[in-house]
Scaffold this motif. Structure first.
Motif, PDB file in Angstrom:
ATOM      1  N   LEU A   2     -55.130   7.974 -25.052  1.00 15.24           N
ATOM      2  CA  LEU A   2     -56.486   8.239 -25.469  1.00 15.24           C
ATOM      3  C   LEU A   2     -57.012   7.736 -26.659  1.00 15.24           C
ATOM      4  N   GLY A   3     -58.379   7.431 -26.514  1.00 15.16           N
ATOM      5  CA  GLY A   3     -58.844   6.926 -27.709  1.00 15.16           C
ATOM      6  C   GLY A   3     -58.661   7.512 -29.237  1.00 15.16           C
ATOM      7  N   SER A   4     -58.257   8.936 -29.236  1.00 13.12           N
ATOM      8  CA  SER A   4     -57.923   9.552 -30.368  1.00 13.12           C
ATOM      9  C   SER A   4     -56.556   9.222 -30.891  1.00 13.12           C
ATOM     10  N   GLU A   5     -55.828   8.452 -30.176  1.00 14.06           N
ATOM     11  CA  GLU A   5     -54.518   8.285 -30.649  1.00 14.06           C
ATOM     12  C   GLU A   5     -54.532   6.710 -31.198  1.00 14.06           C
ATOM     13  N   ILE A   6     -55.745   5.936 -30.944  1.00 12.45           N
ATOM     14  CA  ILE A   6     -55.475   4.473 -31.484  1.00 12.45           C
ATOM     15  C   ILE A   6     -55.871   4.607 -32.943  1.00 12.45           C
ATOM     16  N   ILE A   7     -55.036   3.713 -33.593  1.00 12.21           N
ATOM     17  CA  ILE A   7     -55.187   3.680 -35.162  1.00 12.21           C
ATOM     18  C   ILE A   7     -55.492   2.295 -35.400  1.00 12.21           C
ATOM     19  N   ASN A   8     -56.412   1.670 -36.337  1.00  7.20           N
ATOM     20  CA  ASN A   8     -56.680   0.562 -36.747  1.00  7.20           C
ATOM     21  C   ASN A   8     -56.417   0.328 -38.393  1.00  7.20           C
ATOM     22  N   LEU A  99     -48.591   7.852 -42.099  1.00  8.03           N
ATOM     23  CA  LEU A  99     -49.023   6.710 -41.507  1.00  8.03           C
ATOM     24  C   LEU A  99     -48.150   5.985 -40.127  1.00  8.03           C
ATOM     25  N   ASP A 100     -47.037   5.894 -40.546  1.00  8.94           N
ATOM     26  CA  ASP A 100     -46.011   5.835 -39.464  1.00  8.94           C
ATOM     27  C   ASP A 100     -46.224   6.579 -38.230  1.00  8.94           C
ATOM     28  N   CYS A 101     -46.485   7.658 -38.129  1.00  7.38           N
ATOM     29  CA  CYS A 101     -46.423   8.636 -37.096  1.00  7.38           C
ATOM     30  C   CYS A 101     -48.012   8.215 -36.280  1.00  7.38           C
ATOM     31  N   LEU A 102     -48.903   8.063 -37.171  1.00 10.66           N
ATOM     32  CA  LEU A 102     -50.244   7.706 -36.503  1.00 10.66           C
ATOM     33  C   LEU A 102     -50.042   6.340 -35.683  1.00 10.66           C
ATOM     34  N   GLN A 103     -49.351   5.321 -36.154  1.00  4.43           N
ATOM     35  CA  GLN A 103     -49.180   3.930 -35.626  1.00  4.43           C
ATOM     36  C   GLN A 103     -48.300   4.293 -34.402  1.00  4.43           C
ATOM     37  N   ARG A 104     -47.359   5.297 -34.485  1.00  6.72           N
ATOM     38  CA  ARG A 104     -46.812   5.635 -33.196  1.00  6.72           C
ATOM     39  C   ARG A 104     -47.538   6.191 -31.985  1.00  6.72           C
ATOM     40  N   GLY A 105     -48.636   6.565 -32.337  1.00  7.33           N
ATOM     41  CA  GLY A 105     -49.627   7.579 -31.448  1.00  7.33           C
ATOM     42  C   GLY A 105     -49.258   8.852 -31.739  1.00  7.33           C
ATOM     43  N   ILE A 106     -48.649   9.566 -32.703  1.00  2.24           N
ATOM     44  CA  ILE A 106     -48.581  10.690 -32.455  1.00  2.24           C
ATOM     45  C   ILE A 106     -49.720  11.554 -33.177  1.00  2.24           C
ATOM     46  N   PRO A 107     -50.313  12.465 -32.395  1.00  4.13           N
ATOM     47  CA  PRO A 107     -51.548  13.143 -32.760  1.00  4.13           C
ATOM     48  C   PRO A 107     -51.212  13.912 -34.024  1.00  4.13           C
TER      49      PRO A 107
END
Length: 605
Positions: A2-8, A99-107
């Motif tokens: 989902l788009g909510s899990e995409i981090i840039n 930040l690592d969690c966000l890059q792995r797609g963890i909500p």
């Protein structure tokens, strides 16, 4: 996905700023204290600092994250006077974990939940490995390690740690102090014994041996003279510091009473009053006609028309105050704030000594000893507020130049009130604030140790135990997540939690290895290798003293050195660090990326 899990790279900049700002704490960890200069490029001035709190205080932090970090460290420093380096370092380490969690797609919701669970695990571990201060009279570090290992083995028999209630997160700019009613207490089956204060203090010195020696001396003087205290408490509220420049550091000492350094214009007054039984007035605030108590609201819509009118009002106020003081025969005024120059000048001409910047707790001590009643404004004074029973003696005169001299006076009641002053000296004027910070850090460590009646294994010991338990909990989550995924039923939250907990543990490992590197005995690689070996020993059930991590000698040659940490201070530093990370994480998600908790929950369906 989902788009909510995409981090840039442009999102969650708050976590990136927090991680970058935390980098200043690395060189201030551990027993080897390093001095640094913070220079102001605009004015050319500089400040000598020896803690990350003072660095942050002297930086011009304009971003929201920087201001939030400053407020958090201020709140912690105000209560504990130590642990700000640990707080800031872990805030940076756990922000990188987030930040690592966000890059792995963890909500975000799962990150907050898992990190809160990790904090519960750490608090539970601290409660289990806490050492009663009563045991330190005959307990070695080997015994402490064996006790810690026994708690590991007991926890291994239980498949999961019992946490009565999930930690509720209230993210706010203003952090509330945690309550410690639920911290596991060390069971007592006998009458409390007097702790070995000297051993406790030595283990809490953390490289500041000279400062801790002064703390021990202040403690001994206080307990011998104060009838209301005993050897199991250290009342830091009745301890004050007086810094004296132009003297070598070996002249630092401890004195009974309140020692204060007077400016040259009040030296003659002090000599005139020395040895007399003085009538004292206590003022909790500024001695100024413009001072208003906290919470006072000035009338709106008023404009100043003429400075002459304001000056006339000040002259009238000064005359009224002086008349009142003379009628009450007041010879000594102790104020917690500052006094106006006009009042000081008039008081000096009438041999009335004004002493500024007196701690509120010291005013309270003088009030209880003499019967005087503190007031907010000088105009409130009456015969019911002032009392006799205070004496001023000349402690030492100092010649600052050929024409003027300053005087250090000792103000005391002659009663056993436990009031103690620690005189700090140094030929390097810029070093005095650093020495004062180090003294208060040591004093509060001893104070909290006796107040908590428990300590944590130091030299990375408590962190190592937390890493071990976090990894165990993570493995259970990962196994449960794999089982759920194979059955294709239910959410995959357990797998997320396992990853997050392992990343939190890595942050603690980074903290331990950084402290080891700062000792000068290890490279980063050697430090991490030693930590990994220690963790393997825990997994194999081998009990070793964690202090061996900081020694390059062989285990059988390493000398056990008692190093301890404060229970309440360390737990509160960890809590504030995590609250800081979660606040920035949620702010980034909701404000910068527009992600809300409701959107996050959709990822679980």
């Amino acid at each position: 996905m989902l788009g909510s899990e995409i981090i840039n790279n442009r999102q969650h900049v708050g976590l990136q700023k927090l991680s970058a700002l935390a980098g200043i704490s690395h060189s201030f960890l551990g027993p080897s204290k390093k001095y640094k200069f913070v220079q102001d490029d605009a004015s050319g001035g500089s400040a000598l600092v020896c803690s990350c709190f003072r660095v942050v205080e002297n930086l011009e932090l304009t971003c929201a994250v920087g201001q939030l970090v400053h407020e958090t460290l201020q709140a912690h420093q105000k209560v504990y006077r130590t642990g700000s380096g640990c707080l800031l370092f872990l805030a940076g380490a756990w922000s990188r974990a987030a930040l690592d969690c966000l890059q792995r797609g963890i909500p975000v919701a799962h990150i907050i939940s898992a990190m809160s669970e990790g904090m519960d695990v750490c608090v539970d571990v601290c409660g289990k490995c806490a050492i009663s201060t009563e045991r330190l009279g005959g307990t070695t570090l080997d015994g402490l390690a064996e006790a810690s290992q026994a708690s590991f083995q007991g926890a291994a028999e239980v498949k999961s740690l019992k946490i009565s209630e999930q930690r509720k997160i209230k993210l706010s700019r203003h952090f509330r102090e945690a309550k410690y009613e639920n911290i596991p207490k060390v069971p007592q089956t006998h009458q409390p014994k007097l702790p070995d204060v000297l051993r406790i203090a030595e283990g809490l010195s953390h490289g500041c041996d000279d400062s801790m020696k002064l703390v021990i001396e202040a403690f001994q003087v206080q307990t011998k003279t104060n009838q209301d205290t005993n050897y199991s408490t250290f009342d830091v509220a009745k301890v004050v510091t007086c810094v004296l420049p132009c003297l070598p550091e070996e002249h630092s000492c401890v004195a009974l009473g309140c020692v204060a350094l007077l400016p040259p214009e009040r030296t003659l007054v002090a000599h005139h009053l020395k040895g007399q039984d003085l009538k004292v007035a206590l003022i909790s605030g500024d001695l100024s006609h413009t001072y208003r108590h906290l919470g006072f609201n000035r009338p709106t819509g008023l404009q100043r028309v003429s400075d002459k009118l304001e000056s006339s009002k000040e002259d009238e106020w000064v005359e009224k105050v002086l008349t009142l003081l003379l009628n009450l025969n007041v010879s000594l005024i102790l104020i917690s704030g500052l006094a106006s120059e006009k009042v000081i000048a008039h008081c000096c001409r009438r041999h009335i000594l004004v002493v500024e910047k007196v701690k509120g707790s010291v005013l309270k001590t003088f009030a209880s000893s003499t019967g005087a009643v503190p007031v907010t404004y000088a105009t409130q004074l009456s015969k019911h507020h002032v009392c006799t029973g205070v004496k001023v003696t000349i402690w030492r005169d100092f010649a600052q130049n050929e024409k003027k001299s300053a005087t250090a006076v000792n103000i005391s009641t002659g009663r056993h009130d436990g009031l103690v002053t620690v005189i700090l000296t140094s030929c390097v004027h810029a070093k005095l604030p650093v020495l004062e910070d180090q003294f208060w850090a040591c004093a509060y460590r001893l104070h909290h140790a006796l107040k908590d009646r428990a300590l944590l294994p130091g030299a990375g010991g408590a962190e190592m135990l937390c890493v071990h338990h976090l990894r165990e909990r993570a493995e259970r989550h990962i196994k449960n997540g794999d089982r759920v995924q194979r059955s294709k039923t239910g959410p995959s939250a357990n797998r997320y939690s396992g990853v997050v907990l392992r990343l939190m543990a890595d942050g603690l490992i980074d903290y331990i290895s950084t402290v080891m590197v700062n000792t000068g005995k290890f490279s980063k690689v050697k430090a991490r290798t030693a930590v990994s070996q220690q963790l393997r020993n825990y997994d194999l059930g081998i009990a070793e003293t964690t202090s061996q991590l900081f020694s390059e000698a062989k285990p059988d040659e390493a000398r056990a050195v008692g190093v301890y940490d404060n229970l309440s201070v360390k737990q509160e530093a960890w809590r504030k660090a995590l609250d800081l990370v979660l606040l920035v994480l949620q702010t980034d998600a909701e404000v910068i990326t527009g992600v809300s908790q409701k959107t996050e929950n959709l990822t679980l369906l």
